[in-house]
Write an enzyme that holds these catalytic residues in place. Structure first.
Site, PDB file in Angstrom:
ATOM      1  N   ASP A 307       0.657  -1.172   0.263  1.00 37.79           N
ATOM      2  CA  ASP A 307      -0.094   0.242  -0.031  1.00 37.79           C
ATOM      3  C   ASP A 307       0.818   1.207   0.119  1.00 37.79           C
ATOM      4  OD1 ASP A 307      -2.341  -1.589   0.341  1.00 37.79           O
ATOM      5  OD2 ASP A 307      -2.409  -1.425   2.340  1.00 37.79           O
ATOM      6  N   TYR A 376       6.565  -9.460   7.568  1.00 37.05           N
ATOM      7  CA  TYR A 376       6.163  -7.997   7.968  1.00 37.05           C
ATOM      8  C   TYR A 376       6.552  -7.591   9.155  1.00 37.05           C
ATOM      9  CZ  TYR A 376       3.096  -8.354   3.816  1.00 37.05           C
ATOM     10  OH  TYR A 376       2.504  -8.730   2.486  1.00 37.05           O
ATOM     11  N   TYR A 450      -4.113  -9.814   3.743  1.00 36.17           N
ATOM     12  CA  TYR A 450      -4.185  -8.401   3.930  1.00 36.17           C
ATOM     13  C   TYR A 450      -3.685  -8.304   5.465  1.00 36.17           C
ATOM     14  CZ  TYR A 450      -6.765  -7.969  -0.348  1.00 36.17           C
ATOM     15  OH  TYR A 450      -7.089  -7.935  -1.850  1.00 36.17           O
TER      16      TYR A 450
END
Ligand SMILES: [Zn+2]
Lengths: 497, 185
Positions: A307, A376, A450
């Site tokens: 994003d 992440y 996500y």
């Protein structure tokens, strides 16, 4: 079986009809090499060639072009000189391979058929309706042209090389082709149905080859409209255009994105540009000039995307550029290092491992998306609550677990609504000194997860979530991609880096 | 607690690098998911006796709307005991959409009923679409979690996708947050 023809008498007949040396040779089951010096090849075969000297033959052939090939063979040497001296060729001087694409007028298909029909009539013992009587013009031209181009341009033939496109025209072609409607209306019906689609040409090469065969042509009817053999052309064929298209090259690398205000590709809503710059543009603007390509001729591909507000750190995200009409097919290490340096000067994007790759290598980037693991780091907040050892222990998960994730509302306008199972391989939580409401999470997920929704659950649309695991509200302030487990492209060690 | 502190040497990028993202929230709260992604709109509605039946519409910038009860809805005072998506001729929880264009989703007018809630006193209230568009999803998890109805976001009853040409028309029927709060006070 057809009898073997007396080649001397046969070639005499062809010359009388107005056939050129090359075309005579085409009817004598030649080897491709024989076209290099057609007159001595014919002499060797004992053929009595047209008596004119070369010079006057040229003159005669200008006024009386060959009835079958419209003198295409005589054009080749001049054509090659035109290609060699063409302005458009200069920028491709670093490309040492080529391929040619030439488009001969469809009329030459008709003249070849006319000659075939003529021979069936004159020499019924020697020719039949099923087997081609000659080496087709396009095969002979192609070989001769490519051989001569290799020699004159000092480039080798290669389907992935510089494309040289050549276009020819015959003045009254359409006028002659339009007679096909009368000769064989039944063969033209399909074609005329498509005519609205193809306004410019009377008939395509493929359509002609498929439908017009001696086996389905009535010779008597044919002769009412077109002569057998074909009549002497009023002018020879004309070269109308030469154009060059460089090869398509693929450049791959890995990128880092250090900004939380940068989209991966230019971001528009309708006509309105939503943010300045993009990862894609930061890279393309320094890679495209080396290949003399416009940025618009470059297609950006990557292994997923992050994003706008997510950074991509670690070894970075694999990407590839498809560059069409390139002027170079190689990229040496020092040039690559130089481009990497320039991109890095943007301060928001850096790249590494920049290198030329093969088209076949792109599957690394395009496919297997779901199998890749992504690592992440998320900065999370418990808002008015403080982190406890209990919370941190609950979020220390080393056994993979599955979540069910509905398509997030933020992408619902362009993605299908579906509940996707995703595997979370590992979660580890850390406290932050002097910030008791903050938690840092290191998360390893299956690609396509996500992560923001995994943390806050998006109103329970993702289950289980980090929030449901600790039975508390938890929200995500910032997210970084720390690594993408994909060993492509290979690591490059720069000498002076 | 010490063992839970992040080790600075774990990655090339040090801890401060991501913690820095919190800096702008040192003296103000981090905005909620609703604050970050949605604009609040209100849909005025009242019973014949004047009871408040207002709805809240969370409007995403991509024209996806989440429909829920407004916190001023009379049902919250009475206590909600049931939610039923099987209204009249069809069960909304059977609504299914296919593909990017959400084909098959029921077409909704602003007053089309999505669900019926029942209160402790046996009174019933309709939850309506509030906007014109296509029904994409209903939140049938609420059936077993009625207390969530009162949580902003978590209590969404349905997701409706606006058609681009209905955008302005839908907005005109709704009241924005500032205007709504003015009416109330
Ligand atoms: Zn010829």
């Amino acid at each position: 079986m057809s009898e073997r023809i007396d080649s001397k008498a046969f070639s005499e007949y062809l010359y009388d009809c107005g056939v050129c040396d090359y075309c005579v040779l085409r009817y004598l089951k030649p080897q491709y090499e024989e076209f290099w010096d057609v007159r001595s090849s014919l002499k060797k075969r004992g053929i009595k060639i047209a008596p004119e000297s070369d010079e006057s033959f040229e003159k005669k052939s200008k006024t009386n072009p060959c009835i079958i090939c419209y003198n295409v063979f005589h054009e080749i040497d001049e054509l090659i000189q035109k290609i060699k001296n063409h302005e458009g060729l200069k920028k491709y001087n670093q490309i040492n391979t080529f391929l040619s694409s030439f488009c001969l007028p469809v009329l030459l298909e008709l003249t070849q058929l006319q000659m075939w029909l003529t021979l069936l009539d004159k020499f019924p013992e020697n020719f039949d309706k099923e087997r081609l009587p000659d080496m087709p013009i396009k095969d002979a031209v192609k070989t001769l042209l490519n051989d001569k181009l290799e020699q004159e341009l000092d480039k080798t033939f290669d389907p992935d090389g510089l494309m040289i496109s050549i276009f020819f025209n015959i003045e009254n072609e359409n006028e002659i082709l339009s007679k096909l409607d009368m000769i064989a209306p039944e063969l033209m019906t399909d074609r005329n149905k498509q005519k609205k689609k193809y306004k410019t040409e009377v008939i395509s090469r493929n359509y002609f080859a498929k439908h017009f065969q001696p086996t389905n042509i009535d010779i008597k009817k044919f002769q009412e409209h077109l002569p057998l053999p074909p009549s002497i052309p009023s002018s020879s064929l004309q070269l109308t255009q030469i154009s060059f298209t460089g090869p398509t090259v693929f450049v791959a690398g890995r990128y880092n994105k250090f900004s939380r205000h940068l989209s991966q590709s230019p971001w528009f809503i309708g006509e309105k540009r939503m943010s300045e710059g993009s990862v894609q543009e930061s890279i393309t603007c320094h890679v495209a000039p080396y290949f003399d390509a416009l940025p618009s001729a470059v297609t950006f591909m990557s292994s997923g995307r992050e994003d706008v507000d997510v950074r991509c750190l670690g070894r970075g995200r694999p990407f590839a550029l498809e560059i069409t009409d390139a002027t170079k097919t190689t990229l040496d290490s020092s040039t690559a290092a130089d481009i990497e340096r320039k991109v890095c000067q943007s301060r928001v994007v850096s790249i590494r491992d920049l290198q030329i790759v093969k088209r076949d290598d792109l599957h690394h980037i395009k496919s297997g998306e779901e199998e890749k693991r992504k690592i992440y780091r998320a900065l999370c907040t418990l808002r008015d609550k403080n982190v406890t050892e209990d919370i941190l222990t609950k979020l220390d998960i080393s056994e993979p677990f599955e979540i069910q994730q509905w398509t997030p509302v933020r992408v619902l306008h362009r993605r299908t609504l579906i509940k996707r199972p995703r595997t979370i391989y590992k979660v580890k939580a850390f406290a932050v000194k002097d910030k008791p409401h903050l938690v840092v999470l290191d998360i390893i997920t299956q690609a396509g997860t996500y992560v923001k929704e995994l943390v806050h659950s998006e109103f329970s649309r993702t289950e289980p979530s980090i929030s449901s695991i600790i039975s508390m509200d938890i929200d995500i302030i910032a997210l970084d991609v720390m690594n993408i487990e994909l060993n492509f492209p290979p690591t490059v060690v720069r000498e002076n880096a | 607690m010490e063992k839970f502190y992040l080790n600075n040497d774990d990655y090339e990028e040090n801890v401060e690098s991501i913690v820095a993202a919190n800096r702008e929230y040192e003296d103000k709260p981090f905005p909620s998911v609703v604050d970050r992604y949605f604009t609040r709109y209100h849909y005025k509605r009242s019973s014949s006796n004047g009871d408040n039946e207002d709805h809240l519409v969370l409007f995403h910038s991509n024209k996806v709307c989440m429909i829920m009860l407004d916190k001023n809805h009379i049902a919250f005072t009475k206590g909600i005991v049931d939610i039923n998506f099987d209204v009249g001729n069809c069960d909304r929880s059977q609504n299914q959409v296919k593909g990017k264009h959400k084909k098959g989703g029921m077409n909704m007018q602003h007053n089309t009923c999505i669900a019926i809630i029942k209160c402790a006193d046996d009174s019933q209230y309709k939850i309506v679409s509030c906007v014109q568009g296509r029904l994409v999803e209903v939140n049938d998890r609420l059936k077993t979690n009625l207390s969530k109805l009162n949580e902003e976001g978590n209590g969404y009853v349905a997701v409706v996708l606006l058609k681009p040409d209905n955008y302005q028309k839908s907005i005109n029927i709704l009241i924005d947050d500032a205007a709504y709060n003015n009416i109330k006070s």
